[in-house]
Design an enzyme around this catalytic site. Sequence first.
Site, PDB file in Angstrom:
ATOM      1  N   HIS A 278       2.928   2.679   9.358  1.00 32.82           N
ATOM      2  CA  HIS A 278       2.956   2.405   7.918  1.00 32.82           C
ATOM      3  C   HIS A 278       2.103   3.442   7.185  1.00 32.82           C
ATOM      4  CE1 HIS A 278       3.463   0.055   4.305  1.00 32.82           C
ATOM      5  NE2 HIS A 278       2.172   0.220   4.063  1.00 32.82           N
TER       6      HIS A 278
ATOM      7  N   GLY B  10      14.109   9.832   9.996  1.00 32.73           N
ATOM      8  CA  GLY B  10      13.838   9.911  11.429  1.00 32.73           C
ATOM      9  C   GLY B  10      12.881  11.008  11.846  1.00 32.73           C
TER      10      GLY B  10
ATOM     11  N   ASN C 220       4.676  -0.722  14.649  1.00 35.26           N
ATOM     12  CA  ASN C 220       5.220  -0.122  13.432  1.00 35.26           C
ATOM     13  C   ASN C 220       4.241   0.924  12.912  1.00 35.26           C
ATOM     14  OD1 ASN C 220       6.916   0.059  11.020  1.00 35.26           O
ATOM     15  ND2 ASN C 220       5.310  -1.081   9.949  1.00 35.26           N
TER      16      ASN C 220
HETATM   17  C1  GRF Z   1       7.285   6.797   7.268  1.00 36.78           C
HETATM   18  O1  GRF Z   1       6.463   7.218   6.214  1.00 36.78           O
HETATM   19  C2  GRF Z   1       6.791   5.492   7.835  1.00 36.78           C
HETATM   20  O2  GRF Z   1       5.411   5.324   7.741  1.00 36.78           O
HETATM   21  C3  GRF Z   1       7.487   4.486   6.949  1.00 36.78           C
HETATM   22  O3  GRF Z   1       8.754   5.020   6.720  1.00 36.78           O
HETATM   23  C4  GRF Z   1       8.683   6.446   6.791  1.00 36.78           C
HETATM   24  C5  GRF Z   1       9.750   6.901   7.739  1.00 36.78           C
HETATM   25  O4  GRF Z   1       9.896   8.298   7.770  1.00 36.78           O
HETATM   26  N1  GRF Z   1       7.496   3.179   7.587  1.00 36.78           N
HETATM   27  P1  GRF Z   1      10.871   8.976   8.844  1.00 36.78           P
HETATM   28  O5  GRF Z   1      12.233   8.291   8.717  1.00 36.78           O
HETATM   29  O6  GRF Z   1      10.292   8.768  10.195  1.00 36.78           O
HETATM   30  O7  GRF Z   1      10.957  10.418   8.453  1.00 36.78           O
END
Ligand code: GRF
Length: 215
Positions: free
Chosen positions: A114, A18, A112
Amino acid sequence: MVGAAMSFRVAVLASGEGSNLQAIVDQLHLQDGIEVACVGSNRAGARALERARAAGIDTAIFSARDFGDRSVRDTALADWLDAYEVQLVVLAGYMELLSPEFVHRFEGSVINVHPSLLPAFPGVGAIEKALAHGVRVTGVTVHFVDEGIDSGPIILQEAVPVSEPASIETVTAEIHAVEHRLLPQAIRLMAKGAVQIATDNPRQVLIRAAEHGRV
Ligand code: GRF
């Protein structure tokens, strides 16, 4: 009705740490007419839920196991989001594919983040796959969600150079730092109504010129 009227209401879905949710809360929540109305997760143990609760944001857990199957779960999730009257659903490390029904119900309102320059390296393990491939440049993409895996129209991208010697830890840290800037920026643009799909090309996202570089 939950929360203040007139604010741009955002839901965040997250499965893990998160850190992107935290960036959204720190940079946007209850600022400039934006409110994180609720945070949902498919995992009861997600640290993202703790972060949301610490910020006083309502949370709920929608695990496929509790609901029998994914499509029933996603209908319950969609009903919950509708009850909060959210205008944008942000996937911030949400590690599940949403059902086609969910995607159609919130068409154009789900984004989203990524950790690669899409369309390179979609799916899980993107940073590892990019390094294993030996790329010199990787990056971050914020995109609309469609029925596929990380395949929707691209809203924002930023490159991250890979310097030698590249370690997964350093590249991951650099990518996260970019994510924590780019995702809030995309949400601000969406809140301003500055993001549109081109009428002549459904892959092309147009950002109102006046807002470029201002948010
Ligand atoms: C991030 O690197 C995002 O791009 C990917 O999952 C990860 C989530 O990280 N989809 P966090 O839970 O927000 O620290």
